[in-house]
Design a protein around this motif. Structure first.
Motif, PDB file in Angstrom:
ATOM      1  N   ASP A 205       0.867  -1.176   0.000  1.00 14.25           N
ATOM      2  CA  ASP A 205       0.000   0.000   0.000  1.00 14.25           C
ATOM      3  C   ASP A 205       0.905   1.228   0.000  1.00 14.25           C
ATOM      4  N   SER A 206       0.907   1.945  -1.116  1.00 11.48           N
ATOM      5  CA  SER A 206       1.750   3.131  -1.240  1.00 11.48           C
ATOM      6  C   SER A 206       0.927   4.412  -1.284  1.00 11.48           C
ATOM      7  N   ALA A 254       9.167   2.912   3.620  1.00 12.47           N
ATOM      8  CA  ALA A 254       8.376   1.682   3.677  1.00 12.47           C
ATOM      9  C   ALA A 254       8.678   0.915   4.952  1.00 12.47           C
ATOM     10  N   VAL A 255       7.649   0.225   5.435  1.00 13.88           N
ATOM     11  CA  VAL A 255       7.786  -0.733   6.527  1.00 13.88           C
ATOM     12  C   VAL A 255       7.221  -2.052   6.014  1.00 13.88           C
ATOM     13  N   ALA A 256       7.971  -3.125   6.194  1.00 10.78           N
ATOM     14  CA  ALA A 256       7.540  -4.431   5.693  1.00 10.78           C
ATOM     15  C   ALA A 256       7.408  -5.422   6.834  1.00 10.78           C
ATOM     16  N   GLY A 257       6.197  -5.916   7.025  1.00 11.82           N
ATOM     17  CA  GLY A 257       5.997  -7.048   7.903  1.00 11.82           C
ATOM     18  C   GLY A 257       6.302  -8.318   7.117  1.00 11.82           C
ATOM     19  N   VAL A 258       7.021  -9.236   7.726  1.00  9.65           N
ATOM     20  CA  VAL A 258       7.467 -10.448   7.038  1.00  9.65           C
ATOM     21  C   VAL A 258       6.977 -11.670   7.803  1.00  9.65           C
ATOM     22  N   THR A 259       6.351 -12.596   7.089  1.00 10.39           N
ATOM     23  CA  THR A 259       5.926 -13.860   7.683  1.00 10.39           C
ATOM     24  C   THR A 259       6.792 -14.975   7.135  1.00 10.39           C
ATOM     25  N   VAL A 270       3.734  -4.667   2.904  1.00  6.67           N
ATOM     26  CA  VAL A 270       4.518  -3.437   2.810  1.00  6.67           C
ATOM     27  C   VAL A 270       3.596  -2.223   2.899  1.00  6.67           C
ATOM     28  N   LEU A 271       3.915  -1.323   3.833  1.00  7.38           N
ATOM     29  CA  LEU A 271       3.208  -0.049   3.933  1.00  7.38           C
ATOM     30  C   LEU A 271       4.159   1.051   3.491  1.00  7.38           C
ATOM     31  N   ALA A 272       3.795   1.744   2.408  1.00  4.81           N
ATOM     32  CA  ALA A 272       4.618   2.822   1.877  1.00  4.81           C
ATOM     33  C   ALA A 272       3.786   4.079   1.630  1.00  4.81           C
TER      34      ALA A 272
END
Length: 287
Positions: A205-206, A254-259, A270-272
């Motif tokens: 989401d950018s 950006a911040v990326a949550g990783v599973t 990813v939140l951008a």
């Protein structure tokens, strides 16, 4: 103290719990705070009804507020949603913080909750996450306790189908994330693909309509397209899991949550969106 003062004292003591409930219901930190504030307004109007027990009536009221908001959201066109991440340093400053972050809900689970109907989500969150009895949940969704139990069962099945069984060992999480970053920095497409699950999913989401990319090779192509950001990537806890924060010139694009599951990355969230990023609390991160 009068009834309003006692209620305010109880509310403040439970505010963190109510915000946690609302965040899991709505996936948005700002919406969660708004829901908690609306909960206070509803409670204060009925201050003469007695002081609620901790975790009881307060939880029910915030659940009802969130249910109304979810139903309003469901009436809008469906879109891909990346929940607000909760970001923390890899080594929290004290044991209380460490316990708080360790109990965070992973972004993959929050995304799975987005697939549920509003009543299903409420029952799942209140019962499965916060151990609220079905007898207390039933009036909120205007169903019998038995019907609420059936909703929870359906929600549980849908969540199991949608959310991967994530790796819980931080060391193995970190190993996979670091391998991903090393490969991206080197521009090594095959190495990026190797650390991704064949069915890996990237949601981003950018600020424009969010996008979803599926499959290891397609996700790797996206990662390499923005390889310059890998140079300034730092590790942090994102919703209790090892994730990535990009820090060029002190601000994260950006911040990326990783599973991670089975040693490979199964999902990147990813939140951008600059507007949403500006509202996040960004603590220290590790290289």
């Amino acid at each position: 103290m009068n009834g309003t003062e006692l209620l305010a004292e109880r509310f403040q003591k439970d505010r963190g719990h109510l915000r946690a409930v609302a965040y899991r219901m709505l996936g948005s930190l700002r919406d969660a705070e708004d829901a908690v504030q609306e909960t206070w307004l509803r409670l204060s109007r009925g201050a003469g009804d007695g002081i609620p027990e901790p975790g009881g009536r307060l939880t029910a009221v915030v659940g009802g507020v969130c249910l109304d908001r979810l139903r309003s959201r469901a009436a809008r066109p469906a879109e891909v949603f990346v929940p607000d991440p909760v970001i923390a340093p890899l080594a929290p400053a004290d044991p209380e913080q460490e316990a708080l972050y360790a109990a965070a809900t992973g972004l993959a689970l929050l995304v799975a909750l987005e697939q549920l109907e509003p009543a299903e989500r409420l029952v799942f969150v209140l019962h499965d996450m916060f151990a609220v009895p079905f007898d207390d949940i039933a009036p909120i969704v205007a169903r019998t306790p038995a019907a609420a139990r059936q909703l929870a069962g359906r929600a549980r099945r849908l969540v199991r189908e949608s959310a991967p069984a994530a790796e819980t060992d931080p060391g193995r999480q970190r190993e996979a994330v670091e391998a991903f970053l090393t490969a991206a920095r080197a521009g090594d497409r095959d190495a990026v693909v190797a650390v991704l699950h064949p069915d890996a999913v990237l949601r981003a989401d950018s600020g424009t309509p969010a996008d979803t990319v599926r499959g290891a090779r397609a996700v790797a192509e996206q990662a390499l397209r923005f390889r310059q950001f890998a140079e300034c990537a730092r590790l942090a806890l994102v919703n209790g899991e090892i994730g990535i924060v990009n820090l060029p010139e002190g601000r994260p694009p950006a911040v990326a949550g990783v599973t991670v599951a089975g040693g490979r990355i199964v999902a990147l969230h990813v939140l951008a969106d600059p507007a949403r990023l500006a509202r996040l609390d960004l603590p220290g991160t590790d290289r």
